[in-house]
Write a protein that holds these residues in place. Structure first.
Motif, PDB file in Angstrom:
ATOM      1  N   TYR A 127       3.684  43.782  21.785  1.00  0.00           N
ATOM      2  CA  TYR A 127       3.246  44.863  22.666  1.00  0.00           C
ATOM      3  C   TYR A 127       2.493  44.315  23.877  1.00  0.00           C
ATOM      4  N   SER A 128       2.050  45.198  24.738  1.00  0.00           N
ATOM      5  CA  SER A 128       1.234  44.812  25.889  1.00  0.00           C
ATOM      6  C   SER A 128       0.012  44.018  25.439  1.00  0.00           C
ATOM      7  N   PHE A 129      -0.453  43.118  26.296  1.00  0.00           N
ATOM      8  CA  PHE A 129      -1.665  42.367  25.964  1.00  0.00           C
ATOM      9  C   PHE A 129      -2.910  43.241  26.017  1.00  0.00           C
ATOM     10  N   LEU A 130      -2.761  44.482  26.472  1.00  0.00           N
ATOM     11  CA  LEU A 130      -3.896  45.383  26.624  1.00  0.00           C
ATOM     12  C   LEU A 130      -4.109  46.308  25.428  1.00  0.00           C
ATOM     13  N   VAL A 131      -3.255  46.225  24.415  1.00  0.00           N
ATOM     14  CA  VAL A 131      -3.469  47.041  23.216  1.00  0.00           C
ATOM     15  C   VAL A 131      -4.506  46.348  22.331  1.00  0.00           C
ATOM     16  N   PRO A 132      -5.108  47.062  21.366  1.00  0.00           N
ATOM     17  CA  PRO A 132      -6.005  46.390  20.418  1.00  0.00           C
ATOM     18  C   PRO A 132      -5.288  45.201  19.778  1.00  0.00           C
ATOM     19  N   PRO A 133      -5.953  44.049  19.684  1.00  0.00           N
ATOM     20  CA  PRO A 133      -5.286  42.848  19.177  1.00  0.00           C
ATOM     21  C   PRO A 133      -4.603  43.038  17.828  1.00  0.00           C
ATOM     22  N   SER A 134      -5.150  43.894  16.974  1.00  0.00           N
ATOM     23  CA  SER A 134      -4.560  44.105  15.649  1.00  0.00           C
ATOM     24  C   SER A 134      -3.117  44.601  15.741  1.00  0.00           C
ATOM     25  N   GLN A 135      -2.792  45.315  16.830  1.00  0.00           N
ATOM     26  CA  GLN A 135      -1.431  45.834  16.991  1.00  0.00           C
ATOM     27  C   GLN A 135      -0.426  44.722  17.300  1.00  0.00           C
ATOM     28  N   ASN A 136      -0.913  43.608  17.802  1.00  0.00           N
ATOM     29  CA  ASN A 136      -0.024  42.475  18.103  1.00  0.00           C
ATOM     30  C   ASN A 136      -0.008  41.426  16.992  1.00  0.00           C
ATOM     31  N   GLU A 137      -0.676  41.747  15.891  1.00  0.00           N
ATOM     32  CA  GLU A 137      -0.655  40.831  14.751  1.00  0.00           C
ATOM     33  C   GLU A 137       0.547  41.133  13.845  1.00  0.00           C
ATOM     34  N   PRO A 182       2.607  45.395  37.610  1.00  0.00           N
ATOM     35  CA  PRO A 182       3.021  46.411  36.637  1.00  0.00           C
ATOM     36  C   PRO A 182       2.528  46.154  35.216  1.00  0.00           C
ATOM     37  N   HIS A 183       2.095  44.921  34.923  1.00  0.00           N
ATOM     38  CA  HIS A 183       1.711  44.574  33.550  1.00  0.00           C
ATOM     39  C   HIS A 183       0.253  44.139  33.412  1.00  0.00           C
ATOM     40  N   VAL A 184      -0.314  43.588  34.478  1.00  0.00           N
ATOM     41  CA  VAL A 184      -1.652  42.982  34.397  1.00  0.00           C
ATOM     42  C   VAL A 184      -2.578  43.635  35.436  1.00  0.00           C
ATOM     43  N   PRO A 185      -3.505  44.489  35.001  1.00  0.00           N
ATOM     44  CA  PRO A 185      -4.430  45.113  35.951  1.00  0.00           C
ATOM     45  C   PRO A 185      -5.372  44.082  36.569  1.00  0.00           C
ATOM     46  N   VAL A 186      -5.651  44.245  37.841  1.00  0.00           N
ATOM     47  CA  VAL A 186      -6.571  43.336  38.526  1.00  0.00           C
ATOM     48  C   VAL A 186      -7.941  43.355  37.854  1.00  0.00           C
ATOM     49  N   ALA A 187      -8.352  44.510  37.347  1.00  0.00           N
ATOM     50  CA  ALA A 187      -9.661  44.609  36.689  1.00  0.00           C
ATOM     51  C   ALA A 187      -9.756  43.664  35.496  1.00  0.00           C
ATOM     52  N   ARG A 188      -8.661  43.484  34.766  1.00  0.00           N
ATOM     53  CA  ARG A 188      -8.692  42.559  33.629  1.00  0.00           C
ATOM     54  C   ARG A 188      -8.751  41.109  34.106  1.00  0.00           C
ATOM     55  N   VAL A 189      -8.069  40.821  35.193  1.00  0.00           N
ATOM     56  CA  VAL A 189      -8.157  39.474  35.767  1.00  0.00           C
ATOM     57  C   VAL A 189      -9.599  39.186  36.194  1.00  0.00           C
ATOM     58  N   ASN A 190     -10.224  40.147  36.864  1.00  0.00           N
ATOM     59  CA  ASN A 190     -11.619  39.988  37.290  1.00  0.00           C
ATOM     60  C   ASN A 190     -12.536  39.747  36.085  1.00  0.00           C
ATOM     61  N   ALA A 191     -12.356  40.541  35.029  1.00  0.00           N
ATOM     62  CA  ALA A 191     -13.195  40.406  33.832  1.00  0.00           C
ATOM     63  C   ALA A 191     -12.966  39.063  33.141  1.00  0.00           C
TER      64      ALA A 191
END
Length: 206
Positions: A60-70, A158-167
């Protein structure tokens, strides 16, 4: 889970090598990302590119709760850890190990080094950020000791918000990484020439 399928290029790994671990994006392959190495100043490097099962590191997207990508995310991180351990076992010091990734591979590279912060050679992350529905600071320990990190991205992407890059940049700087972040207006989900030049200058020291 991910199989240990590592495609190698460049120089053979020896104790005096500089080693670049290259992580492909979703739908990509080890061969794809190794082809990108021709744009980087890594002619004298050993290049190692693991390939994800079904060409995707996590579903899934890297922005979902990590447990969903486990369990895929943990499997991917473990694969990189094993690869780094293999390189260290050949006598290569950590400061001669570098990372590069695009999109999903950039997210994975940043997540791995943040969870294992030490003095690496450097990191070039093209369109990526730390993984999760939020920044899980408790996962990130260690000291980068000035490791140079370049992060480039598009505004918007479309996949990576700038706000996450900043954080992500703030988090890594707080761990003593020397981060250079560059946001390009309307670049699209790709890698541009300026990013290549900056990563060569800042990370690969061309």
């Amino acid at each position: 889970m991910h199989q240990k399928n590592i495609v190698a290029a460049g120089k053979p790994v020896t104790a005096t090598s500089k080693v670049l671990v290259m992580l492909h994006g979703r739908g990509g392959s080890a061969e794809d990302i190794l082809g990108f190495a021709t744009h980087l100043h890594v002619k004298e490097f050993s290049l190692l590119a693991p390939e994800a099962t079904n060409n995707t590191w996590y579903p899934y997207s890297f922005l979902v709760p990590p447990s969903q990508n486990e369990p895929w995310l943990s499997s991917a991180l473990k694969l990189i850890e094993e690869l780094v351990d293999d390189v260290l076992a050949k006598g290569v010091p950590l400061e001669n190990i570098y990372f590069c990734g695009f999109s999903q591979g950039a997210c994975l590279a940043l997540e791995f080094v943040a969870r294992n912060a030490k003095r690496y050679g450097g990191v070039a992350a093209f369109t990526g950020g730390l993984i999760g529905d939020k920044i899980y600071s408790e996962n990130y320990k260690g000291d980068f000791e000035g490791t140079p990190i370049f992060i480039g991205t598009s505004n918007p992407d479309p996949h990576v918000p700038v706000a996450r890059v900043n954080a992500t940049t703030i988090t890594l700087r707080n761990m003593n990484a020397a981060v250079t972040e560059k946001v390009y207006n309307n670049m699209g989900h790709t890698i541009n020439e300026d990013e290549i030049e900056r990563s060569n200058k800042l990370v690969f020291k061309a």
